[in-house]
Design an enzyme around this catalytic site. Structure first.
Site, mmCIF file in Angstrom:
data_model
loop_
_atom_site.group_PDB
_atom_site.id
_atom_site.type_symbol
_atom_site.label_atom_id
_atom_site.label_comp_id
_atom_site.label_asym_id
_atom_site.label_seq_id
_atom_site.Cartn_x
_atom_site.Cartn_y
_atom_site.Cartn_z
ATOM 1 N N HIS A 171 0.834 -1.196 0.000
ATOM 2 C CA HIS A 171 0.000 0.000 0.000
ATOM 3 C C HIS A 171 0.871 1.248 0.000
ATOM 4 C CE1 HIS A 171 0.741 -0.554 4.412
ATOM 5 N NE2 HIS A 171 0.916 0.757 4.328
ATOM 6 N N HIS B 162 5.561 6.192 -1.226
ATOM 7 C CA HIS B 162 6.190 4.959 -1.700
ATOM 8 C C HIS B 162 5.369 3.751 -1.266
ATOM 9 C CE1 HIS B 162 7.595 5.310 2.461
ATOM 10 N NE2 HIS B 162 7.743 3.984 2.443
ATOM 11 N N GLU C 219 7.247 16.840 4.191
ATOM 12 C CA GLU C 219 7.731 16.578 2.832
ATOM 13 C C GLU C 219 7.742 15.063 2.609
ATOM 14 O OE1 GLU C 219 11.455 18.469 2.199
ATOM 15 O OE2 GLU C 219 10.699 20.496 2.628
ATOM 16 N N PRO C 220 6.579 14.491 2.370
ATOM 17 C CA PRO C 220 6.493 13.021 2.277
ATOM 18 C C PRO C 220 7.134 12.471 1.011
ATOM 19 C CG PRO C 220 4.391 14.013 1.703
ATOM 20 C CD PRO C 220 5.258 15.128 2.186
ATOM 21 N N TYR D 110 3.945 13.564 7.299
ATOM 22 C CA TYR D 110 5.223 14.268 7.184
ATOM 23 C C TYR D 110 5.088 15.512 6.311
ATOM 24 C CZ TYR D 110 6.516 9.552 8.643
ATOM 25 O OH TYR D 110 6.580 8.352 9.290
ATOM 26 N N GLN E 137 11.631 5.993 12.061
ATOM 27 C CA GLN E 137 12.239 7.080 12.825
ATOM 28 C C GLN E 137 13.179 6.574 13.906
ATOM 29 O OE1 GLN E 137 8.908 9.409 14.208
ATOM 30 N NE2 GLN E 137 8.650 10.443 12.241
#
Length: 256
Positions: A111, A199, A195-196, A193, A155
Site C-alpha cells: 500500500h 512509496h 515533505e512526504p 510528514y 524514525q
C-alpha cells in the site's frame, strides 16, 4: 473489580445450600457453578495482553508505542493489489539484496501510506471514519506509478524497508493527505510528514541496513526493475479507494 466478580460467583453458588432450595438429593455433592464465559475471557485477555509486546511473536519488530487496552493503532492508506508477476519481481529484488548481505522479508500486503500510524481510543474510531468519509467522498480516482527503488528506515532506526517511490500521482496523493490531515487535527492526532516521499514498501528487515542497500546495491536493484518484463505495467495502478485500518478493523472509502 475481578475480585468482586469472583466473590459474587462464590456467594451465588453457596446461597442455594444455605437456603435449602437445591433440588439435589440429600447427601449428594453439588458441584460449584462454572464461571461465566465473560469472566473466563477477562482473565484470558490479561494473558493475551502480556504477549502483545513480545518481539519474538512479531519477527523482532519493536513497537513505536506501548500497547494499552482501548488504544487502537490506526493508519490511512491506498491499497495495491499485485499481480503474480509483481511478486516475482519482488523476489528478484530480495535475491539481489541477499547477495549484498541483507536478508529481507516480503511485505504481507502492499500500500501507499496516507498517514502515520496514530493511536485512537476505541470510542473515537467511528467518528474518525465519518470525518474521513466527509472529506474524501468527493475525490476522484487517479493513476499512480511507483517504479523508483528507494531505501527507508523508520524514525527509531529499528527497521529498514525496501520500497518503490511514486513517480506519477504525487500531486493527487498530496490532496488526499491534506484532507486526511484535517481529520487527524480534529482528534488532536499527529499529521503526515511535511515533505512526504510517497512509496510502496516491498520488504523489511530488523535494524538499520540502509548503508548496505544504498550505493552499488541500489543501482543493481533499479536495473532489475528497469529490465523486468512488463515492469512499466506491473508498477502502475489506479487509486480507487482509501482505506483506514484501526486495530483489526478495516474501513473502505471508495473514490469517484
Amino acid at each position: 473489580m475481578e475480585q468482586a466478580v469472583m466473590m459474587a460467583l462464590v456467594s451465588y453458588s453457596s446461597s442455594e445450600d444455605d437456603e435449602g432450595e437445591t433440588t439435589e438429593p440429600p447427601g449428594r455433592f453439588l458441584p460449584p457453578l462454572p464461571p461465566p464465559t465473560t469472566v473466563l475471557r477477562m482473565f484470558q485477555d490479561r494473558e493475551d495482553d502480556e504477549g502483545l509486546d513480545d518481539r519474538t511473536k512479531h519477527g523482532g519488530r519493536i513497537r513505536s508505542f506501548t500497547h494499552e487496552r482501548g488504544n487502537w493503532a490506526t493508519y490511512v492508506y491506498i491499497p495495491f493489489q499485485p499481480q503474480d508477476e509483481f511478486l516475482d519481481l519482488v523476489d528478484e529484488l530480495l535475491s539481489v539484496a541477499a547477495e549484498h548481505g541483507v536478508f529481507l522479508t516480503k511485505m504481507s500486503e502492499f500500500h501507499i501510506s496516507q498517514s502515520q500510524t496514530v493511536v485512537l481510543r476505541h470510542h473515537w474510531i467511528n467518528p474518525f471514519i465519518e470525518s474521513l468519509k466527509d472529506k474524501l467522498h468527493c475525490m476522484y480516482r487517479f493513476l499512480c506509478i511507483a517504479d523508483r527503488i528507494k531505501v527507508y528506515t523508520n524514525q527509531e532506526k529499528t527497521r529498514t524497508f525496501l520500497g518503490l517511490e511514486v513517480s506519477v500521482g504525487s500531486e493527487h496523493l498530496l490532496e488526499v493527505v491534506s484532507e486526511v490531515d484535517q481529520s487527524l487535527k480534529e482528534f488532536n492526532l499527529q499529521t503526515f510528514y511535511e515533505e512526504p516521499s510517497f512509496h510502496m514498501s516491498l520488504a523489511w528487515c530488523v535494524g538499520d541496513k540502509a548503508g548496505k542497500l544504498e550505493g552499488s546495491c541500489l543501482v543493481e536493484l533499479q536495473k532489475v526493475i528497469d529490465r523486468f518484463e512488463d515492469s512499466d505495467i506491473l508498477t502502475r495502478f489506479n487509486a480507487e479507494e482509501i482505506r483506514c485500518k484501526a486495530g483489526n478493523k478495516t474501513f473502505c472509502i471508495p473514490l469517484l
